[in-house]
Design a protein around this motif. Sequence first.
Motif, PDB file in Angstrom:
ATOM      1  N   ILE A  74      -6.355  -8.527   7.548  1.00 37.06           N
ATOM      2  CA  ILE A  74      -6.871  -8.490   6.181  1.00 37.06           C
ATOM      3  C   ILE A  74      -6.276  -7.295   5.453  1.00 37.06           C
ATOM      4  CG2 ILE A  74      -8.960  -8.269   4.769  1.00 37.06           C
ATOM      5  CD1 ILE A  74     -10.475  -9.573   7.141  1.00 37.06           C
ATOM      6  N   HIS A  75      -5.768  -7.527   4.260  1.00 35.84           N
ATOM      7  CA  HIS A  75      -5.185  -6.476   3.423  1.00 35.84           C
ATOM      8  C   HIS A  75      -6.253  -5.416   3.167  1.00 35.84           C
ATOM      9  CE1 HIS A  75      -3.347  -4.531  -0.057  1.00 35.84           C
ATOM     10  NE2 HIS A  75      -2.212  -5.135   0.258  1.00 35.84           N
ATOM     11  N   GLY A  76      -5.916  -4.170   3.434  1.00 35.49           N
ATOM     12  CA  GLY A  76      -6.886  -3.089   3.351  1.00 35.49           C
ATOM     13  C   GLY A  76      -7.375  -2.757   1.962  1.00 35.49           C
ATOM     14  N   ARG A  77      -6.608  -3.087   0.947  1.00 37.70           N
ATOM     15  CA  ARG A  77      -7.002  -2.753  -0.423  1.00 37.70           C
ATOM     16  C   ARG A  77      -7.570  -3.966  -1.156  1.00 37.70           C
ATOM     17  NH1 ARG A  77      -3.072  -2.100  -4.695  1.00 37.70           N
ATOM     18  NH2 ARG A  77      -1.623  -2.069  -2.974  1.00 37.70           N
ATOM     19  N   THR A 108      -5.111   6.128   5.881  1.00 32.97           N
ATOM     20  CA  THR A 108      -6.314   5.572   5.289  1.00 32.97           C
ATOM     21  C   THR A 108      -6.301   5.632   3.776  1.00 32.97           C
ATOM     22  OG1 THR A 108      -7.424   7.691   5.483  1.00 32.97           O
ATOM     23  CG2 THR A 108      -7.735   6.122   7.285  1.00 32.97           C
ATOM     24  N   GLY A 109      -5.302   6.271   3.184  1.00 30.93           N
ATOM     25  CA  GLY A 109      -5.260   6.407   1.741  1.00 30.93           C
ATOM     26  C   GLY A 109      -5.225   5.080   1.006  1.00 30.93           C
ATOM     27  N   GLY A 110      -4.569   4.067   1.583  1.00 27.32           N
ATOM     28  CA  GLY A 110      -4.470   2.782   0.915  1.00 27.32           C
ATOM     29  C   GLY A 110      -5.651   1.872   1.183  1.00 27.32           C
ATOM     30  N   VAL A 111      -6.422   2.151   2.216  1.00 28.11           N
ATOM     31  CA  VAL A 111      -7.504   1.253   2.598  1.00 28.11           C
ATOM     32  C   VAL A 111      -8.729   1.565   1.755  1.00 28.11           C
ATOM     33  CG1 VAL A 111      -9.015   0.536   4.471  1.00 28.11           C
ATOM     34  CG2 VAL A 111      -6.619   1.025   4.925  1.00 28.11           C
ATOM     35  N   THR A 112      -9.205   0.558   1.047  1.00 30.41           N
ATOM     36  CA  THR A 112     -10.389   0.775   0.224  1.00 30.41           C
ATOM     37  C   THR A 112     -11.540  -0.154   0.583  1.00 30.41           C
ATOM     38  OG1 THR A 112      -9.547  -0.671  -1.495  1.00 30.41           O
ATOM     39  CG2 THR A 112      -9.085   1.674  -1.733  1.00 30.41           C
ATOM     40  N   ILE A 113     -11.260  -1.274   1.261  1.00 32.31           N
ATOM     41  CA  ILE A 113     -12.403  -2.099   1.639  1.00 32.31           C
ATOM     42  C   ILE A 113     -12.989  -1.556   2.937  1.00 32.31           C
ATOM     43  CG2 ILE A 113     -11.484  -4.134   0.467  1.00 32.31           C
ATOM     44  CD1 ILE A 113     -11.037  -5.357   3.265  1.00 32.31           C
ATOM     45  N   ARG A 164      -8.176  -0.529  12.092  1.00 35.73           N
ATOM     46  CA  ARG A 164      -7.416  -0.360  10.859  1.00 35.73           C
ATOM     47  C   ARG A 164      -6.037   0.158  11.252  1.00 35.73           C
ATOM     48  NH1 ARG A 164     -10.729   2.954   6.755  1.00 35.73           N
ATOM     49  NH2 ARG A 164     -10.357   4.531   8.298  1.00 35.73           N
ATOM     50  N   ASP A 165      -4.984  -0.550  10.830  1.00 30.25           N
ATOM     51  CA  ASP A 165      -3.627  -0.175  11.216  1.00 30.25           C
ATOM     52  C   ASP A 165      -2.653  -0.598  10.124  1.00 30.25           C
ATOM     53  OD1 ASP A 165      -1.561   0.785  12.870  1.00 30.25           O
ATOM     54  OD2 ASP A 165      -1.284  -1.186  13.791  1.00 30.25           O
ATOM     55  N   ASP A 166      -1.749   0.285   9.755  1.00 27.50           N
ATOM     56  CA  ASP A 166      -0.709  -0.005   8.758  1.00 27.50           C
ATOM     57  C   ASP A 166      -1.272  -0.575   7.460  1.00 27.50           C
ATOM     58  OD1 ASP A 166       1.377   0.928  10.320  1.00 27.50           O
ATOM     59  OD2 ASP A 166       1.672  -1.016  11.289  1.00 27.50           O
ATOM     60  N   LEU A 182       0.840  -1.188   0.000  1.00 25.27           N
ATOM     61  CA  LEU A 182       0.000   0.000   0.000  1.00 25.27           C
ATOM     62  C   LEU A 182       0.874   1.236   0.000  1.00 25.27           C
ATOM     63  CD1 LEU A 182      -2.638  -1.023   2.658  1.00 25.27           C
ATOM     64  CD2 LEU A 182      -2.802  -1.207   0.197  1.00 25.27           C
ATOM     65  N   ARG A 183       0.607   2.152  -0.879  1.00 27.91           N
ATOM     66  CA  ARG A 183       1.399   3.383  -0.949  1.00 27.91           C
ATOM     67  C   ARG A 183       1.060   4.277   0.231  1.00 27.91           C
ATOM     68  NH1 ARG A 183       4.443   3.716  -5.117  1.00 27.91           N
ATOM     69  NH2 ARG A 183       3.957   2.568  -6.984  1.00 27.91           N
ATOM     70  N   GLY A 184       2.089   4.921   0.744  1.00 32.98           N
ATOM     71  CA  GLY A 184       1.882   5.921   1.778  1.00 32.98           C
ATOM     72  C   GLY A 184       1.782   5.378   3.183  1.00 32.98           C
ATOM     73  N   GLY A 185       2.066   4.127   3.402  1.00 32.24           N
ATOM     74  CA  GLY A 185       2.136   3.592   4.757  1.00 32.24           C
ATOM     75  C   GLY A 185       0.781   3.364   5.382  1.00 32.24           C
TER      76      GLY A 185
END
Length: 100
Positions: free
Chosen positions: A82-85, A34-39, A61-63, A28-31
Amino acid sequence: MKALMTSLALLALAAPAPIALADDEYGLRGGGGTGGVTISREEAVRIARAEGMTRVKEIERDDGKWELEGCTRNGREIEIDIHGRTGAVLDLEIDEDDDC
């Protein structure tokens, strides 16, 4: 006209380069922002339930990932990352003791 083209070329070379953000360990870009989290939270819970979690005790939600703690149907404690994206299960741990 030649002077204008030369000036534009020099200006382009002097302009700062765009900053590239590195991928974190989950791609995920940007660490951890919340920018990388889409689900959504609801989607993360649905994925955890599909993996055997029947009761959610904690979710955060973390990292760039969702971290869920809860219980299985037979009373065992379960933790799922769970992978955020992508929604991929990154880690799944089930405690052998009946802790729930």
